[in-house]
Scaffold this motif. Structure first.
Motif, PDB file in Angstrom:
ATOM      1  N   GLY A   1       1.249   4.011  -2.926  1.00 18.64           N
ATOM      2  CA  GLY A   1       0.655   5.304  -2.569  1.00 18.64           C
ATOM      3  C   GLY A   1      -0.859   5.296  -2.708  1.00 18.64           C
ATOM      4  N   VAL A   2      -1.488   4.222  -2.269  1.00 19.03           N
ATOM      5  CA  VAL A   2      -2.940   4.057  -2.465  1.00 19.03           C
ATOM      6  C   VAL A   2      -3.719   5.095  -1.653  1.00 19.03           C
ATOM      7  N   PRO A   3      -4.582   5.877  -2.304  1.00 14.75           N
ATOM      8  CA  PRO A   3      -5.400   6.856  -1.580  1.00 14.75           C
ATOM      9  C   PRO A   3      -6.566   6.173  -0.865  1.00 14.75           C
ATOM     10  N   VAL A   4      -6.917   6.703   0.312  1.00 14.76           N
ATOM     11  CA  VAL A   4      -8.012   6.128   1.101  1.00 14.76           C
ATOM     12  C   VAL A   4      -9.334   6.227   0.323  1.00 14.76           C
ATOM     13  N   ASP A   5     -10.033   5.116   0.188  1.00 10.93           N
ATOM     14  CA  ASP A   5     -11.357   5.116  -0.434  1.00 10.93           C
ATOM     15  C   ASP A   5     -12.313   5.949   0.420  1.00 10.93           C
TER      16      ASP A   5
ATOM     17  N   VAL B   1       0.832  -1.209   0.000  1.00 13.54           N
ATOM     18  CA  VAL B   1       0.000   0.000   0.000  1.00 13.54           C
ATOM     19  C   VAL B   1       0.865   1.257   0.000  1.00 13.54           C
TER      20      VAL B   1
ATOM     21  N   GLU C   1     -15.212   5.373   1.021  1.00 15.53           N
ATOM     22  CA  GLU C   1     -16.044   4.461   1.823  1.00 15.53           C
ATOM     23  C   GLU C   1     -15.430   4.162   3.194  1.00 15.53           C
ATOM     24  N   PHE C   2     -14.129   4.403   3.330  1.00 15.55           N
ATOM     25  CA  PHE C   2     -13.466   4.046   4.588  1.00 15.55           C
ATOM     26  C   PHE C   2     -13.347   5.233   5.538  1.00 15.55           C
ATOM     27  N   GLU C   3     -13.714   6.420   5.069  1.00 18.44           N
ATOM     28  CA  GLU C   3     -13.555   7.598   5.919  1.00 18.44           C
ATOM     29  C   GLU C   3     -14.693   7.716   6.929  1.00 18.44           C
ATOM     30  N   VAL C   4     -14.370   8.332   8.055  1.00 16.16           N
ATOM     31  CA  VAL C   4     -15.330   8.458   9.144  1.00 16.16           C
ATOM     32  C   VAL C   4     -15.652   9.928   9.383  1.00 16.16           C
ATOM     33  N   GLY C   5     -16.891  10.191   9.707  1.00 15.48           N
ATOM     34  CA  GLY C   5     -17.300  11.515  10.260  1.00 15.48           C
ATOM     35  C   GLY C   5     -17.353  12.630   9.271  1.00 15.48           C
TER      36      GLY C   5
END
Lengths: 132, 132, 132, 132, 132, 132
Positions: free
Chosen positions: E122-126, E118, E128-132
């Protein structure tokens, strides 16, 4: 100082014995190093790791010696003395000269220094370096 | 997100300006990446780092592309995104193909896995791997 | 990009509210940074961490500025950008000059380089350095 | 457990011998520790590293003892036992008391804890901490 | 190879002695391991660390065995052999089977591999995985 | 900020397409996260990694939720934000409560602190903790 007992040839399960046989055949040597003897308690991980290693470290585009050197570089950064010892031995067996090892070590040290400088300064990625 | 301001060409001290001139001359390009702009606040470290980098990454025994790949491997293990971006760019400029990068990445991942297995199991160094 | 929601003052439990009040009183400032807002979901860890931090970073033998600089050094080695940003801000507030920060950064980089050289070479500890 | 042989004084190349002489003159001591004996196979890296170390750890703005303590903090975070042993010896020689070392150790531990908390929670950098 | 002398029971300060008594009472065993003997030079950190450990590793939501296994996982990733040895002993005392340890080790290795993949890519955060 | 382009479904090679189909079938969801899209350039590593992950994270002795929590612990220690985000999402999907995550985070922090204390003090492994 292991956290598991290292298994001798006599103590192997049939599944582990089969992996050891493949290690010996692939390497053309009777010597099986401690890593595999520690992993032999778990034949599934033993086999999966050996199978992966054969694929990843087997014939590819990069020179086998270079592949071992990349392995060493990561092992140094992870502070794994066993890994450094086993892969410097492997790299030397594949032709790495002492001068090449010295150059590798110098690069790893230099990268470590600039890695920490970059992190300390919080340098943002230049647009020129981004992909896609 | 830097912890220091990135200096533009206009903001450089004479000492930093001289290093930037050497970077441009050595690389044959006007582009000076952010790392050096962050480091330019400290001309002594700027010059020392650039001078070391020229020695370590300059002509040696190993192929320049391989040297950049070793740099990348360490930068991945140190979790330094900037370093990975800048040195993959450099390695590509020196001829690293996408297939070679994929092979590098696979090796780094594999080394990371076995490094942790070794550490977890506390594997002692085989006598065969010791030097001197 | 948090894995938990940052809590605003209105969303705090009474236990968390009490810790925030102590942070504000101790620091003599109304500003409570995101770290505590992320930790506020778990008032036990919030209180334990704040209490420890007050002891460890409070009056001792070392200069408060030096203590923050040690904190930064570790944060760089752990690749924690938030920690570097918050503790360089704290160190500057306690009097760290830009020249001192530059010297810190140079030391961290140098230590990183020699750390990796030592690990690569597997240097055994000199008897002279052992204690007890 | 070294990956290269440690060189005795009799085995040094002329270039390495010159660096050893400078180490002895600079430190006012005949003792040359194992790090340099391992590095002596590569006189270019030996000289470059020693020259850099003299600049970085030589007279500057920060107290010499504090500089050694920063070095130790990084070495702990990098899990480099040799580096911790050699630099605690150096710091003690420069006046670090046992109480100061205890305070350093407590700070390094505390920073490690909060570094991981921050990373786990994915805390975004407060605008107040950004520079430039 | 310690950087401080390990204190025997006879060498403890009254404050350290009180912590040792609580360690023995809490664990129902006379054995006090080397970690506490090294930390005993600094009774404030000794007490703070022990008190925190009792809270964090004491009764909570997660199974005590699972908590020790999480501790081991971190210790492997930090390359801390002592920590791995002491917490595998603790986990085994709390019922961890050899098969469970093998599964833990396999997960840690796998996570190490994908973590580095990862980071390399340099995989960017999906989203769908972010919170708040 | 990737170092490779993330591949959309339309850009997949047949080999990568087959792995994506298996990911979707195994997970019972059409969503394929960015990690696999970055890895899809190298179908051999894509397939090997997915196959390993299915074995390691699939049914075993430990609770699936616990396995994800171990994965998270390692990802925090490796400073891999993407990995933390994706595996906290996975752990929550497998039933991890917010209180359990808070307990995990506290343990990881505590382990980080004592790991560094142990390393700083150079604590030797107690004979009682050795195996075999």
């Amino acid at each position: 100082m292991a956290t598991v007992k290292l298994l001798s040839d006599d103590e192997l399960s049939p599944a582990a014995r089969a992996v050891f046989a493949d290690i010996r055949a692939t390497r053309g040597s009777d010597f099986v190093n401690n890593f595999w003897r520690a992993l032999a308690h778990d034949p599934v991980t033993l086999k999966r790791t050996w199978d992966s290693l054969k694929v990843v470290m087997g014939p590819g585009i990069l020179d086998p010696k270079v592949k071992e050197m990349l392995y060493i570089a990561v092992s140094i950064a992870h502070a794994c003395p066993y890994c450094i010892h086993s892969h410097t031995a492997a790299a030397r067996a594949k032709g790495m000269s002492e001068a090449e090892y010295a150059e590798l070590v110098a690069i790893v040290g230099m990268a470590a220094e600039t890695n920490r400088l970059v992190t300390a300064l919080g340098v943002p990625v230049d647009r020129e370096f981004e992909v896609g």
